[in-house]
Design a protein around this motif. Sequence first.
Motif, PDB file in Angstrom:
ATOM      1  N   ASP A 289     -13.956   3.909  84.222  1.00  0.00           N
ATOM      2  CA  ASP A 289     -15.160   4.152  85.024  1.00  0.00           C
ATOM      3  C   ASP A 289     -16.439   3.685  84.346  1.00  0.00           C
ATOM      4  N   SER A 290     -16.310   3.120  83.165  1.00  0.00           N
ATOM      5  CA  SER A 290     -17.533   2.700  82.464  1.00  0.00           C
ATOM      6  C   SER A 290     -17.319   1.388  81.714  1.00  0.00           C
TER       7      SER A 290
ATOM      8  N   VAL B  69     -18.391  -4.416  81.131  1.00  0.00           N
ATOM      9  CA  VAL B  69     -18.711  -5.628  81.889  1.00  0.00           C
ATOM     10  C   VAL B  69     -18.506  -5.449  83.407  1.00  0.00           C
ATOM     11  N   PHE B  70     -18.287  -4.198  83.843  1.00  0.00           N
ATOM     12  CA  PHE B  70     -18.219  -3.876  85.278  1.00  0.00           C
ATOM     13  C   PHE B  70     -17.080  -4.592  86.000  1.00  0.00           C
ATOM     14  N   GLY B  71     -15.979  -4.864  85.273  1.00  0.00           N
ATOM     15  CA  GLY B  71     -14.917  -5.694  85.839  1.00  0.00           C
ATOM     16  C   GLY B  71     -13.827  -4.949  86.599  1.00  0.00           C
ATOM     17  N   VAL B  72     -13.827  -3.606  86.556  1.00  0.00           N
ATOM     18  CA  VAL B  72     -12.704  -2.857  87.134  1.00  0.00           C
ATOM     19  C   VAL B  72     -12.777  -2.801  88.662  1.00  0.00           C
TER      20      VAL B  72
ATOM     21  N   MET C 187     -17.177   4.046  88.141  1.00  0.00           N
ATOM     22  CA  MET C 187     -17.330   3.405  89.458  1.00  0.00           C
ATOM     23  C   MET C 187     -16.426   2.184  89.529  1.00  0.00           C
ATOM     24  N   ARG C 188     -15.464   2.233  90.424  1.00  0.00           N
ATOM     25  CA  ARG C 188     -14.471   1.163  90.448  1.00  0.00           C
ATOM     26  C   ARG C 188     -14.574   0.272  91.673  1.00  0.00           C
TER      27      ARG C 188
END
Lengths: 289, 289
Positions: free
Chosen positions: A242-243, A246-249, B1-2
């Motif tokens: 969740d963190s 690089v915001f890739g999930v 945030m996914r």
Amino acid sequence: MRNITEDNLVDIVLERLNSESERDYEVISKFIKHIHAFIKDLEPTEEEWFKAIDFLTRTGQTCNDKRQEFILLSDVLGVSMLVDSINHRTKKNITETTVTGPFHTSALNFEMGDNIARGDEGKRGEPMVMRGLILDENNRPLEKALIDVWQSDDIGYYDIQDTNQPEMNLRGVFETDETGEFWFRTIKPKAYPVPTDGPVGELLRASGRHPMRPAHIHFWIKADGCQQLITHLFVAGDEHLDSDAVFGVKESLILDFKLNHSTEDADKWQVESPFYDVVYDFKLARQKT
Amino acid sequence: MRNITEDNLVDIVLERLNSESERDYEVISKFIKHIHAFIKDLEPTEEEWFKAIDFLTRTGQTCNDKRQEFILLSDVLGVSMLVDSINHRTKKNITETTVTGPFHTSALNFEMGDNIARGDEGKRGEPMVMRGLILDENNRPLEKALIDVWQSDDIGYYDIQDTNQPEMNLRGVFETDETGEFWFRTIKPKAYPVPTDGPVGELLRASGRHPMRPAHIHFWIKADGCQQLITHLFVAGDEHLDSDAVFGVKESLILDFKLNHSTEDADKWQVESPFYDVVYDFKLARQKT
């Protein structure tokens, strides 16, 4: 124009543009508009301006054939994921994309079943089999698909960060036959921090942000007639899902990395028991014609 | 945030910020907002994104101890002049500022009257005497003011671009006495192109813009109790005054570089006749207390 003011400067700069290419004009003019808007909004001091110049200079100078600090900068600012989202709006029945990241580099060609964990981590790490199918959006198997895979070791380092690993370790290229099947042996990837010894590390510290990425394995898949697919598979349960720095999930890319205790299966896949048995079918979009 | 989308990504990135310093938070959050707005406005392809990464990387790698390509980039985009304008809003009765540019570097200390044209250009170029006063905003002479001056030669090169020039040529630091007077000998500066062999040259070509700067001489003046002054003096009549590649021209900084035919004056100032006789009084703002 000699009487330049804060108010008329952006227009003076824009009026000077005379690009031959329409797209060049669009890229350059939009960048000028937004960078001027940023400076007007922020009102940096001259010292802050010079700090930014120095930051960008050092970011470029940190790059070499094994490290791409500007891609990392783009990644931690969320810019890479934004570009990814804009370029992959249609995603029905195809595997979702995510960032390439700064660690892709050339790899050796392998036969199906080969073990890409060729250093000490192959003995230390938790054995894993990764297998599945390469399909098109109509679920047809793709022959001669090239699967380029790369991952970090059991302590979070890529080969190019770690002189103790063999060259081109934990990465490889596999080619499917007419069944579209793939399988290879490796170790389970671990969460790791993005490199923090360069300018991007300074930025993360000034942002009060941690540098961790949840455990994942990278794929870059190419097949004739299909759009290439750049993505990761993430290990379900990782504390950093969740963190991600690089915001890739994306939810659809989180996978249960199941521990398989069957000695029969272990023999079949030529690994020690127990092993992580990870199955995923990749689906590529057909190329627009 | 996914479940990251084009729409929520910028907010997800901003929510992650937890800077200790309020100003760090302001700088970073505003940059994130504007860079995301730029990407959304432009919608670059992935190839264009990579071209930008490559451009920025090469811009950093073009920098060394003699060249600052990121300052040049900031200059040609009008960003440097915008930062200058924002930081120098009060300009009543003081000399106006302009960009530092990428060519400032350390210089030798000289005595008043010395000739800073120490190479072949000193014989080839047109002799010039530059003289005047260093004053504060109340027209009081400033003692021990340091005048750091730098300029290009008669064919448009700075010393650090040209191995034929002596080291630290056409630059120097002078110190005033209690009269606030300064004078030195040099040659008349010429118009020149900013360096176009690097990434900034590519940008100018893609912009359909010329790289010329009108002829000028740089000054960086420091005096106790005053704000430092970074500026140029431009040669009146230069054909590039209205299209300076870095947007640095201000009407008040354009000066008549007068040709003086008096052999008496030439003897007085120890130059050949005729010579350019340039007089300007610099006025520095008092430091805010």
